[in-house]
Write an enzyme that holds these catalytic residues in place. Structure first.
Site, PDB file in Angstrom:
ATOM      1  N   SER A  11      -7.922  52.206  12.094  1.00 26.43           N
ATOM      2  CA  SER A  11      -8.313  52.415  10.698  1.00 26.43           C
ATOM      3  C   SER A  11      -9.148  51.239  10.199  1.00 26.43           C
ATOM      4  O   SER A  11      -9.796  50.567  10.992  1.00 26.43           O
ATOM      5  CB  SER A  11      -7.061  52.639   9.846  1.00 26.43           C
ATOM      6  OG  SER A  11      -6.385  53.809  10.252  1.00 26.43           O
ATOM      7  N   GLY A  68      -3.815  45.303   9.320  1.00 27.02           N
ATOM      8  CA  GLY A  68      -3.994  44.380   8.213  1.00 27.02           C
ATOM      9  C   GLY A  68      -2.708  43.835   7.638  1.00 27.02           C
ATOM     10  O   GLY A  68      -2.664  42.690   7.183  1.00 27.02           O
ATOM     11  N   HIS A 135     -12.162  21.125   5.486  1.00 29.42           N
ATOM     12  CA  HIS A 135     -11.660  20.198   6.500  1.00 29.42           C
ATOM     13  C   HIS A 135     -10.153  19.998   6.402  1.00 29.42           C
ATOM     14  O   HIS A 135      -9.552  20.062   5.330  1.00 29.42           O
ATOM     15  CB  HIS A 135     -12.358  18.851   6.370  1.00 29.42           C
ATOM     16  CG  HIS A 135     -12.065  18.153   5.059  1.00 29.42           C
ATOM     17  ND1 HIS A 135     -10.980  17.317   4.883  1.00 29.42           N
ATOM     18  CD2 HIS A 135     -12.691  18.196   3.873  1.00 29.42           C
ATOM     19  CE1 HIS A 135     -10.959  16.859   3.658  1.00 29.42           C
ATOM     20  NE2 HIS A 135     -11.998  17.384   3.006  1.00 29.42           N
TER      21      HIS A 135
END
Length: 206
Positions: A11, A68, A135
């Site tokens: 999906s 997801g 960073h």
């Protein structure tokens, strides 16, 4: 490295994962498995079975979890590790990854992402479209950094947290395990506990 890739989930998120895999041009064959039996193909890529069929393909394919939902992705990813699956890292060719960046297996880095130097990203994460990670960040396992999220320097994000689309995290902030940061929220202080945080500045609502 095996020359075939099997993606669990055909999906929305799985399709973006497949698109990145195609652009990486590392595998001679890409296939899906999906538990929705009505899906026979996606993006012109065949669905060759359901999630239970993964165990039949461990010797032939690298396996990637294209799901997801953080909790489901973690469950499936850890199952794959238990059975000794080969799990790659997927990085879109248009992502920018700095020096001394560590990225864990099963993480996908999507188009337009910038990850600056000396950052560590864990296993099974989603670093979604156009997000930036500055960073010295530490992103723990199974985190979802949604599209357009911006993390300043020296940010820590705990296991399984989800940062909603367009959210921003100020420098030197720690987000606890299992947090959900609402769309467009601005996090300027440590969350200290799991929960849902929304607004500018972000405050806990649940």
């Amino acid at each position: 490295m095996k020359n075939k890739l099997l993606i669990i989930g055909a999906s929305g998120h799985g399709k973006v994962v497949a698109d990145i895999a195609l652009k990486m041009n590392k595998w001679k064959d890409i296939a899906f498995v999906d538990d929705d039996e009505s899906i026979k193909s996606s993006m012109g890529i065949d669905v060759i079975g359901n999630s239970d069929d993964v165990f039949n393909h461990l010797d032939e394919y690298e396996i990637f979890v294209g799901i997801g939902n953080n909790v489901t992705r973690q469950k499936v990813h850890e199952m794959l590790e238990t059975v000794g699956a080969s799990i790659p890292v997927l990085i879109h060719p248009n992502a920018v990854v700095g020096e001394q960046v560590e990225i864990g297996f099963g993480t996908v880095v999507m188009a337009g992402v910038v990850i600056n130097c000396c950052t560590s990203i864990g296993r099974g994460c989603i670093i979604n479209t156009g997000s930036t990670v500055d960073h010295d960040n530490k992103i723990e396992d199974f985190v979802h950094i949604s599209p357009g999220v911006h993390l300043a320097g020296t940010v820590n994000v705990g296991i399984g947290s989800w940062l909603g689309i367009g959210s921003v995290v100020s420098n030197n902030v720690t987000i606890s395990n299992g947090c959900k940061i609402g769309a467009g929220a601005v996090v300027v202080r440590d969350t200290n506990e799991s929960g849902i945080f929304v607004g500018i500045p972000a405050k806990k609502i649940d």
